[in-house]
Design a protein around this motif. Structure first.
Motif, mmCIF file in Angstrom:
data_model
loop_
_atom_site.group_PDB
_atom_site.id
_atom_site.type_symbol
_atom_site.label_atom_id
_atom_site.label_comp_id
_atom_site.label_asym_id
_atom_site.label_seq_id
_atom_site.Cartn_x
_atom_site.Cartn_y
_atom_site.Cartn_z
ATOM 1 N N ALA A 1 5.631 19.245 -1.721
ATOM 2 C CA ALA A 1 4.262 18.520 -1.549
ATOM 3 C C ALA A 1 4.499 17.016 -0.889
ATOM 4 C CB ALA A 1 3.690 18.486 -2.904
ATOM 5 N N LEU A 2 5.672 16.280 -1.422
ATOM 6 C CA LEU A 2 5.733 15.227 -0.886
ATOM 7 C C LEU A 2 5.860 15.207 0.788
ATOM 8 C CD1 LEU A 2 5.756 12.057 -1.383
ATOM 9 C CD2 LEU A 2 8.231 12.380 -1.734
ATOM 10 N N LEU A 3 6.641 16.134 1.176
ATOM 11 C CA LEU A 3 6.664 16.332 2.900
ATOM 12 C C LEU A 3 5.359 16.532 3.594
ATOM 13 C CD1 LEU A 3 10.085 18.359 2.988
ATOM 14 C CD2 LEU A 3 9.709 16.105 3.534
ATOM 15 N N VAL A 4 4.616 17.412 2.868
ATOM 16 C CA VAL A 4 3.063 17.693 3.246
ATOM 17 C C VAL A 4 2.364 16.662 3.207
ATOM 18 C CG1 VAL A 4 1.376 19.421 2.861
ATOM 19 C CG2 VAL A 4 3.528 20.329 2.864
ATOM 20 N N GLU A 5 2.624 15.870 2.158
ATOM 21 C CA GLU A 5 1.681 14.819 1.839
ATOM 22 C C GLU A 5 2.067 13.471 2.919
ATOM 23 O OE1 GLU A 5 -1.508 12.692 0.438
ATOM 24 O OE2 GLU A 5 -0.954 14.814 -0.060
ATOM 25 N N TYR A 6 3.325 13.319 3.099
ATOM 26 C CA TYR A 6 3.760 12.457 4.285
ATOM 27 C C TYR A 6 3.106 12.764 5.490
ATOM 28 C CZ TYR A 6 6.934 9.112 2.139
ATOM 29 O OH TYR A 6 7.659 8.059 1.245
ATOM 30 N N LYS A 7 3.113 14.137 5.883
ATOM 31 C CA LYS A 7 2.353 14.346 7.095
ATOM 32 C C LYS A 7 0.833 14.058 7.065
ATOM 33 C CE LYS A 7 0.731 18.229 9.840
ATOM 34 N NZ LYS A 7 0.437 19.671 9.860
ATOM 35 N N LYS A 8 0.333 14.258 6.028
ATOM 36 C CA LYS A 8 -1.131 14.143 5.722
ATOM 37 C C LYS A 8 -1.278 12.713 5.885
ATOM 38 C CE LYS A 8 -5.176 14.760 2.907
ATOM 39 N NZ LYS A 8 -5.267 13.864 2.501
ATOM 40 N N HIS A 9 -0.566 11.796 5.189
ATOM 41 C CA HIS A 9 -0.777 10.251 5.231
ATOM 42 C C HIS A 9 -0.365 9.693 6.361
ATOM 43 C CE1 HIS A 9 -1.069 6.557 3.053
ATOM 44 N NE2 HIS A 9 0.267 6.093 3.185
ATOM 45 N N TYR A 10 0.684 10.336 7.134
ATOM 46 C CA TYR A 10 1.062 9.616 8.192
ATOM 47 C C TYR A 10 -0.357 9.772 9.478
ATOM 48 C CZ TYR A 10 3.307 9.082 12.819
ATOM 49 O OH TYR A 10 3.881 8.234 13.974
ATOM 50 N N GLU B 1 0.968 -1.239 0.077
ATOM 51 C CA GLU B 1 -0.010 -0.104 0.034
ATOM 52 C C GLU B 1 0.790 1.173 0.147
ATOM 53 O OE1 GLU B 1 -2.623 -0.228 3.368
ATOM 54 O OE2 GLU B 1 -3.983 -1.682 2.456
ATOM 55 N N GLU B 2 1.812 1.153 0.444
ATOM 56 C CA GLU B 2 2.822 2.509 0.717
ATOM 57 C C GLU B 2 3.566 2.820 -0.570
ATOM 58 O OE1 GLU B 2 2.978 5.008 3.322
ATOM 59 O OE2 GLU B 2 0.968 3.686 3.750
ATOM 60 N N ILE B 3 3.777 1.442 -1.220
ATOM 61 C CA ILE B 3 4.557 1.840 -2.634
ATOM 62 C C ILE B 3 3.271 2.323 -3.430
ATOM 63 C CG2 ILE B 3 5.398 0.643 -4.569
ATOM 64 C CD1 ILE B 3 6.890 -1.374 -2.389
ATOM 65 N N THR B 4 2.371 1.754 -3.582
ATOM 66 C CA THR B 4 1.171 2.231 -4.241
ATOM 67 C C THR B 4 0.836 3.919 -3.949
ATOM 68 O OG1 THR B 4 -0.054 0.246 -4.557
ATOM 69 C CG2 THR B 4 -1.281 2.110 -4.910
ATOM 70 N N PHE B 5 1.016 4.113 -2.776
ATOM 71 C CA PHE B 5 0.879 5.461 -2.400
ATOM 72 C C PHE B 5 2.023 6.402 -3.195
ATOM 73 C CE2 PHE B 5 3.144 8.666 0.507
ATOM 74 C CZ PHE B 5 2.057 9.717 0.672
ATOM 75 N N LEU B 6 3.197 5.779 -2.969
ATOM 76 C CA LEU B 6 4.413 6.659 -3.419
ATOM 77 C C LEU B 6 4.042 6.900 -5.221
ATOM 78 C CD1 LEU B 6 7.444 5.169 -1.905
ATOM 79 C CD2 LEU B 6 6.636 7.385 -1.735
ATOM 80 N N GLN B 7 3.772 5.696 -5.693
ATOM 81 C CA GLN B 7 3.532 5.799 -7.207
ATOM 82 C C GLN B 7 2.560 6.573 -7.515
ATOM 83 O OE1 GLN B 7 3.076 1.520 -7.892
ATOM 84 N NE2 GLN B 7 5.202 1.097 -8.033
#
Length: 189
Positions: free
Chosen positions: A82-91, A59-65
């Motif tokens: 954007a990836l840093l912000v998205e990681y926070k939201k996703h976390y 699921e996490e690899i799919t999130f990245l892709q």
């Protein structure tokens, strides 16, 4: 209850209580079944943990892709931020990240090598997706091959803020370190 739903419940339990503190009886209770019924889906707690980890990594690899596909046209700077912000939201929205970090940094001793290998697999995917963005940046000060590792180091530090502190601490650290990081990556214009 489906095996997939049982794994989702188990992710939450392992993320909250760790391996030692997770009880199959509580997972079964939350799923509305008896503990013995779990054994028709999983051999034991270790089997459940390993299957949960496999699901989380996928699921996490799919999130990245998905993230990189949706942000294909962004510049390196915009992609990284954007990836840093998205990681926070996703976390904050998903137990997967907490589970993955917990198992990478504090796995059950007998399964340590397995979890580290899987976390490295995840990081390899992240580096592979990041590298073309670093290669596209004309003003890069560092070797493009070193770019993904530099970003992951920043990301890990920020995610520790979420793991051990608060989202507000993450935001504050991102505010402080983003400009330092970005100006260290690119030549001044």
């Amino acid at each position: 209850m489906s095996q997939q739903n049982l794994k989702k419940i188990a992710v939450r339990h392992f993320s909250t209580f760790g391996y030692e503190g997770t009880r199959l009886s509580l997972i079964a209770k939350e799923a509305g079944m008896k503990k013995q019924s779990l054994y028709s889906h999983f051999k034991n707690k270790d089997d459940l943990l390993l299957q949960v980890n496999e699901m989380v990594i996928e699921e996490e690899i799919t999130f990245l892709q998905s993230f990189f596909y949706q942000n294909l046209t962004l510049s390196l700077k915009d992609t990284l931020y954007a990836l840093l912000v998205e990681y926070k939201k996703h976390y904050l929205d998903s137990d997967n990240r907490n589970f993955m970090f917990l198992m990478a940094f504090n796995p059950p001793t007998p399964l340590r090598d397995y979890f580290l290998q899987n976390y490295r697999l995840y990081l390899t995917h992240l580096k592979t997706l990041l590298k073309p963005k670093f290669l596209e940046e004309p003003d890069l000060r560092i070797d493009p091959d070193d770019g993904p590792t530099s970003f992951i180091t920043l990301l890990d530090g920020l995610l520790i803020q979420l793991l051990y502190e608060t989202p507000k601490d993450f935001d504050n650290s991102l505010r402080i370190f983003w400009n330092i990081y970005w100006h260290g990556l690119v030549k001044a214009k």
